[in-house]
Write an enzyme that holds these catalytic residues in place. Structure first.
Site, PDB file in Angstrom:
ATOM      1  N   GLN A  89      48.043  29.286  42.105  1.00  0.00           N
ATOM      2  CA  GLN A  89      48.515  30.543  41.595  1.00  0.00           C
ATOM      3  C   GLN A  89      49.569  30.862  42.461  1.00  0.00           C
ATOM      4  O   GLN A  89      50.268  32.224  42.002  1.00  0.00           O
ATOM      5  CB  GLN A  89      47.208  31.540  41.794  1.00  0.00           C
ATOM      6  CG  GLN A  89      46.315  31.095  40.980  1.00  0.00           C
ATOM      7  CD  GLN A  89      44.961  32.217  41.566  1.00  0.00           C
ATOM      8  OE1 GLN A  89      45.083  32.982  42.350  1.00  0.00           O
ATOM      9  NE2 GLN A  89      43.859  32.084  40.565  1.00  0.00           N
ATOM     10  N   HIS A 151      44.551  33.144  45.331  1.00  0.00           N
ATOM     11  CA  HIS A 151      44.437  34.340  45.878  1.00  0.00           C
ATOM     12  C   HIS A 151      45.372  34.544  47.166  1.00  0.00           C
ATOM     13  O   HIS A 151      45.010  34.816  47.975  1.00  0.00           O
ATOM     14  CB  HIS A 151      43.002  34.820  46.388  1.00  0.00           C
ATOM     15  CG  HIS A 151      42.094  34.689  45.352  1.00  0.00           C
ATOM     16  ND1 HIS A 151      40.796  34.934  45.528  1.00  0.00           N
ATOM     17  CD2 HIS A 151      42.046  34.419  43.964  1.00  0.00           C
ATOM     18  CE1 HIS A 151      39.830  34.799  44.383  1.00  0.00           C
ATOM     19  NE2 HIS A 151      40.851  34.629  43.304  1.00  0.00           N
ATOM     20  N   TYR A 265      31.672  33.595  39.175  1.00  0.00           N
ATOM     21  CA  TYR A 265      32.098  33.075  38.184  1.00  0.00           C
ATOM     22  C   TYR A 265      30.983  32.206  37.492  1.00  0.00           C
ATOM     23  O   TYR A 265      30.819  32.129  36.242  1.00  0.00           O
ATOM     24  CB  TYR A 265      33.167  32.314  38.227  1.00  0.00           C
ATOM     25  CG  TYR A 265      34.669  33.004  38.554  1.00  0.00           C
ATOM     26  CD1 TYR A 265      35.122  33.747  37.524  1.00  0.00           C
ATOM     27  CD2 TYR A 265      35.188  32.857  39.776  1.00  0.00           C
ATOM     28  CE1 TYR A 265      36.337  34.828  37.835  1.00  0.00           C
ATOM     29  CE2 TYR A 265      36.214  33.644  40.116  1.00  0.00           C
ATOM     30  CZ  TYR A 265      36.689  34.331  39.142  1.00  0.00           C
ATOM     31  OH  TYR A 265      37.889  35.380  39.596  1.00  0.00           O
TER      32      TYR A 265
END
Length: 375
Positions: A89, A151, A265
């Site tokens: 990310q 993150h 999740y």
């Protein structure tokens, strides 16, 4: 205890199906008074933008490119960046201007650096000389670096007192967000040169990183200053549900993962608590997740009815979220641009009073919302 956990799990599951925990309730899309203009396309996962006084725009791409898009339509690749290591990310992330940019030509940006195989968020500043960077200095390095590619947080904001606010994620190590001896899962406050403000809440306390301004944050990817109240608002990703919108408070613990409105999740319960003493409650939270990214508090003149409203990009739910405030109370929400079916990575108020958006894809776009009355 087993029965309690089972009932709580069922309640969360029901909320994901019905959005019963979204506070406050959202309204149906009603605004039809604007058009969407594609300013630029073929961007590679753009992450942030900043408006230059001469009308040009800086755009970061997660792959490590910084672009300068001229008002004349020319696109320039900015040189002089540090070594950037895109992973997962992360990559080249936020970019903002120094409050005295017209005088000092200084910009600040966050990026992912690599050290001994591990990755972490760093922040640098440099002088922008048209399409090159000079006098680059790294002013902050989050510790520790980890092998994780998720993150990274990484939104930047200058507070009214001139200090620099930096948001950081917990790199997927949720328990570390309550560990004040590192920077994971926190919001940082430093001076523009990287030095420590004398009034940081934990500056002389054992077991605390002195740059900490808050902790207990999961992954903050939106932060904005309210132009009228001076309050700083921010949002952060929850896990499976539990995205939050908060007001920034010095020394606050925002609770992750000790309290949360989301599930893991896998569907497993992260915490049975949604509130604990000494931990902040969100101004709003979303179940199911909207996956918020980017944020502006509108202060333009093109859309008078939007003054003081918060606008947030939604990645997973692919829309622009309008949050309507009355003082510090959220009184309504509106979903815009749902039909675009685009992941919205960043939202900014332009100097012309229009709203600008970046879409998150390999063919990312810079979009502009204009009122129909300008036709």
């Amino acid at each position: 205890m087993f029965i309690y956990r089972t009932l709580l799990h069922l309640l969360f599951s029901f909320c994901f199906l019905t959005a019963c925990a979204a506070k406050p309730p959202e309204t149906a899309p009603v605004s039809k008074d604007f058009r969407i203009v594609t300013v630029l396309d073929n961007l590679d996962f753009p992450w942030s933008l900043a408006f230059l006084p001469d009308g040009d725009v800086l755009i970061t791409e997660r792959n490590g490119n910084m672009l300068r898009y001229g008002k004349d339509g020319e696109l320039h690749l900015v040189s002089g960046l540090p070594d950037i290591h895109p992973t997962g990310q992360g990559g080249l992330l936020d970019v903002i201007l120094d409050p005295d940019f017209p005088t000092n030509r200084t910009i600040y940006f966050s990026f992912v650096a690599k050290d001994n195989g591990d990755y972490g968020t760093e922040v640098a500043r440099a002088v922008l000389d048209h399409s090159s960077l000079k006098n680059l200095q790294v002013i902050f390095r989050a510790v520790p670096k980890t092998s994780s590619g998720i993150h990274f947080g990484s939104r930047l904001l200058f507070a009214p007192d001139g200090t620099l606010i930096i948001s950081l994620g917990e790199k997927g190590r949720m328990r570390e967000a309550q560990n004040t001896s590192n920077h994971l899962g926190s919001i940082i406050r430093i001076n523009p040169d990287g030095s420590l403000p004398h009034d940081n809440p934990y500056i002389n306390r054992n077991g605390y990183q002195p740059q900490l301004y808050t902790y207990g944050n999961r992954n903050v990817q939106g932060i904005a200053l309210h132009p009228e109240t001076g309050k700083i608002w921010f949002h952060e990703h929850g896990p499976k549900g539990g995205d939050e919108l908060n007001i920034l408070k010095s020394g606050a613990n925002y609770g992750w993962p000790a309290i949360t409105y989301g599930l893991d999740y896998s569907g497993a319960i992260i915490s049975e608590k949604t509130a604990l003493p000494g931990m902040e409650q969100p101004s709003a939270y979303w179940v199911p997740s909207i996956a918020p990214s980017g944020m502006t508090i509108y202060d333009g003149n093109a859309f008078p009815d939007w003054k003081g409203n918060i606008f947030i990009g939604a990645l997973v739910q692919r829309h622009l979220r309008r949050v309507i405030l009355q003082g510090e109370q959220i009184i309504d929400q509106e979903i815009l641009l749902k039909d675009l079916k685009e992941r919205i990575r960043d939202v900014r108020t332009g100097p012309d009073g229009y709203l600008y958006l970046l879409t998150d894809s390999r063919n990312g776009k810079l979009l502009r919302l204009e009122p129909l009355s300008t036709q």
